[in-house]
Each structure stands twice: as structure tokens, then as C-alpha cells.
Design a protein around this motif. Structure first.
Motif, PDB file in Angstrom:
ATOM      1  N   GLN A 299       0.834  -1.202   0.000  1.00  0.00           N
ATOM      2  CA  GLN A 299       0.000   0.000   0.000  1.00  0.00           C
ATOM      3  C   GLN A 299       0.869   1.252   0.000  1.00  0.00           C
ATOM      4  N   HIS A 303       1.255   3.460  -3.522  1.00  0.00           N
ATOM      5  CA  HIS A 303       0.639   4.787  -3.392  1.00  0.00           C
ATOM      6  C   HIS A 303       1.682   5.896  -3.531  1.00  0.00           C
ATOM      7  N   ASP A 308      -1.338   9.653  -8.236  1.00  0.00           N
ATOM      8  CA  ASP A 308      -2.508  10.100  -8.997  1.00  0.00           C
ATOM      9  C   ASP A 308      -3.507   8.975  -9.262  1.00  0.00           C
ATOM     10  N   PHE A 309      -3.199   7.785  -8.727  1.00  0.00           N
ATOM     11  CA  PHE A 309      -4.055   6.625  -9.013  1.00  0.00           C
ATOM     12  C   PHE A 309      -4.478   5.918  -7.717  1.00  0.00           C
ATOM     13  N   GLN A 310      -4.749   6.703  -6.691  1.00  0.00           N
ATOM     14  CA  GLN A 310      -5.033   6.137  -5.376  1.00  0.00           C
ATOM     15  C   GLN A 310      -6.228   5.179  -5.403  1.00  0.00           C
ATOM     16  N   LYS A 311      -7.327   5.572  -6.048  1.00  0.00           N
ATOM     17  CA  LYS A 311      -8.532   4.752  -6.036  1.00  0.00           C
ATOM     18  C   LYS A 311      -8.298   3.425  -6.748  1.00  0.00           C
ATOM     19  N   GLN A 312      -7.691   3.479  -7.950  1.00  0.00           N
ATOM     20  CA  GLN A 312      -7.434   2.247  -8.696  1.00  0.00           C
ATOM     21  C   GLN A 312      -6.518   1.313  -7.921  1.00  0.00           C
ATOM     22  N   GLU A 314      -6.053   1.141  -4.641  1.00  0.00           N
ATOM     23  CA  GLU A 314      -6.678   0.595  -3.441  1.00  0.00           C
ATOM     24  C   GLU A 314      -7.656  -0.525  -3.784  1.00  0.00           C
ATOM     25  N   ILE A 315      -8.399  -0.356  -4.887  1.00  0.00           N
ATOM     26  CA  ILE A 315      -9.293  -1.433  -5.322  1.00  0.00           C
ATOM     27  C   ILE A 315      -8.495  -2.690  -5.650  1.00  0.00           C
ATOM     28  N   HIS A 318      -7.054  -4.258  -2.483  1.00  0.00           N
ATOM     29  CA  HIS A 318      -8.120  -4.884  -1.704  1.00  0.00           C
ATOM     30  C   HIS A 318      -8.497  -6.247  -2.291  1.00  0.00           C
TER      31      HIS A 318
END
Length: 328
Positions: A299, A303, A308-312, A314-315, A318
Motif C-alpha cells: 500500500q 501509493h 494520482d491513481f489512489q482509487k485504482q 486501493e481497489i 483490496h
């Protein structure tokens, strides 16, 4: 912010570690010093400059020692590729290394900032040992050394008992551990859990940036090597964990021990780790990393490299299946 000199031998995982460190605001990278290890020092210096160029950051690079103190030099091109970074033979970077020798840079920086400089050593310890030999009084003013190398309970990766960095220059490693400088050893006991899996590599590839392409490309050779040698799916990226530990010490759990290095015979390069006070009158010289949280590491690592790609990210993290081992 911690002042850092990175001593490196790029190498695939060193290249990742350099970029990771340069993207981490907690670390002030004073300079990169280069040593022969995974690849000989000339090409290693070019690879260090390439990693700096890919990061888009500014840091000076200093070429260091070409040969171990006593042992014959053996590179790791079988592991890292003919050019040290996956056989990609990238265009030469538009950067130059400094004229000052790495050892002179180390000593001058420590002299200027006594008790403030942490040395992050990711390759054979030749540069560090020679600095100790040249000016032990100045080197006593090193804040601490955090190094990737050795193992306590895990087996070796280039002999039944020896980790590569210590095996390449065991005499240098012995000098460093005898120096009375504070040491943290980030060894194979924890780094073998840091597996850049096909799932994580595909996440990186799908970002489709120059940096993500570079990381995907240089690690392909590593993936193929790990499958042939160990039947590992993915590749172990040792060196970035040592960077991660500087940023977040809670990534690992450490145990104090007395560490010495074998310099001869069948066990040459072995880190002899005494947790029980049987040597050195019960005194310890090293904090040995023994447990790690791989998910928390990746993580942090991903990160930082791709903010600039935090959401992608993290998915993807996960949905990753995190294997048993170390700490979750």
C-alpha cells in the motif's frame, strides 16, 4: 525528515528502491553512492542515473568501489539481466555522475552533518567498509545504518546459508557489523514475503504511465528468474522494504541480536545471528527484522509511486489475495 545516503548496486530492486525513496517526503536523499554488486559499478552507476531520471527528481550520484575487499567479484546478471535492469538496454540517461568518489562523498557529508546521516545500504558493503577503514573517527558519527542483507532463520539466496550482498563481500560486511555503528538488518527473513505478484504487476501495467511501463518492463526478467529458480509466481523485491522501514518502522517487528559474518569456507557470507547472548558477552549490535506486514508495505510502495491513481490502486490491493506469512 531523515537525512539519507543511499548506497546501491542497481539492480532491479535497487532501482525500485531509489524511486520509492525519492518519492517519499520523509526522506532527504543527500546522494546516491554506487558499488559493484548485482552489476559492475560502471553499469550500476548508469542504472542509478536512469532510476533518478525516471523519478523526475534531482539527486547527485557518486561512483564507488569496483571490487570487493578480498573476495573475487561475482555479479548477479543471471538474476537481474545482462544490463542489471532486466536486459532492457534503455537509452542512456541524460544525467551524469559526480567526479567525487563515493567514499569521499560519504565521509564529507557525515563530517558536515555529524550524527544526522543514516546510511541506507542496499548492496555489498564495500563502500561503507572502506569509509570506515579510511576514517573511522568520522564514521563513528553516522546516525545509523539500515541495510538490506543477510538472514537469521531463512536460508540463503546464493548459497545454502548466505544472502547475496554479504556473500559478494563478506569481509566488508564483517567490518561494518564490528564498527559499533547502530545497525538495522532488513534481511531475507522479511524480504522474502515482499512478492510483487502478477496481480500487483498487472495493476501497475494498467496505469499506462512512463514510470509504470518502466517498472513492469524491468521486473519481467526478475519474474522469469524467480519462476525458474524457486517456482515463485511473481518476484521478490528485497530492497524497497528497507526504504519502507525508514518511512514506517511499524511495517516490521525487530529482535535485538549480535551479528557476525563468516568470511571463509563453505559458509562464507553467512550472517551468524545470536539472539541468545552466547557471544559478545550478551551485548547486541543489530536490530534484526523478523516479521513484516506485506499488505501495508505494498500500500505504501504503490501509493507513493503512483499518487494520482489512489482509487485504482486501493481497489486492486483490496482484491489481492494476500498469502500467509509474516504479518498481515
Amino acid at each position: 525528515m531523515e537525512r539519507i545516503i543511499m548506497d546501491v548496486d542497481p539492480g532491479i530492486d535497487d532501482s525500485l528502491a531509489i524511486i520509492f525513496a525519492l518519492f517519499s517526503p520523509e526522506l532527504m536523499i543527500e546522494g546516491l553512492t554506487v558499488v559493484s554488486g548485482n552489476i559492475e559499478v560502471e553499469q550500476a552507476t548508469i542504472n542509478a542515473l536512469k532510476a533518478v531520471e525516471m523519478s523526475g527528481k534531482e539527486v547527485k550520484v557518486y561512483k564507488g568501489e569496483a571490487l570487493p575487499l578480498e573476495k573475487n567479484y561475482i555479479d548477479a546478471t543471471d538474476t537481474h539481466g545482462e544490463d542489471g535492469i532486466g536486459g532492457n538496454f534503455f537509452t542512456k540517461p541524460n544525467l551524469n555522475y559526480e567526479s567525487k568518489h563515493a567514499i569521499d562523498f560519504i565521509l564529507s557529508k557525515i563530517s558536515t552533518h555529524p550524527n544526522e546521516i543514516t546510511i541506507l545500504a542496499l548492496g555489498p558493503l564495500t563502500n561503507i567498509a572502506k569509509a570506515i577503514q579510511k576514517d573511522p573517527e568520522t564514521m563513528r558519527k553516522v546516525k545509523r545504518i539500515v541495510l538490506m542483507g543477510g538472514s537469521a532463520l531463512f536460508h540463503g539466496n546464493c548459497s545454502p546459508v548466505a544472502e547475496y550482498n554479504f556473500w559478494v563481500d563478506p569481509h566488508a560486511a564483517k567490518i561494518v557489523f564490528a564498527s559499533e555503528i547502530e545497525i538495522m538488518m532488513v534481511g531475507l527473513d522479511v524480504t522474502h514475503h515482499i512478492i510483487f505478484t502478477p496481480h500487483l504487476r498487472e495493476i501497475v501495467r494498467q496505469l499506462k504511465t512512463p514510470l509504470s511501463n518502466y517498472i513492469y518492463d524491468i521486473t519481467q526478467f526478475y519474474v522469469d528468474f524467480h519462476w525458474k529458480q524457486e517456482r515463485t509466481i511473481g518476484c521478490v523485491i528485497n530492497d524497497p522494504l528497507a526504504v519502507g522501514v525508514l518511512i514506517d518502522p511499524d511495517l516490521v517487528q525487530t529482535v535485538p541480536a549480535f551479528v557476525d559474518i563468516e568470511t571463509d569456507g563453505i559458509a562464507i557470507g553467512q550472517s551468524v545471528v545470536d539472539f541468545y547472548g552466547k557471544r559478545n558477552h550478551g551485548k547486541c549490535n543489530t536490530q534484526v527484522c523478523m516479521q513484516v506486514n506485506p499488505k501495508a508495505f505494498f500500500q505504501l510502495f504503490l501509493h507513493r509511486l503512483f499518487p494520482d491513481f489512489q482509487k485504482q490502486l486501493e481497489i486492486g490491493i483490496h482484491k489481492h489475495h494476500w498469502a500467509e506469512g509474516g504479518r498481515k
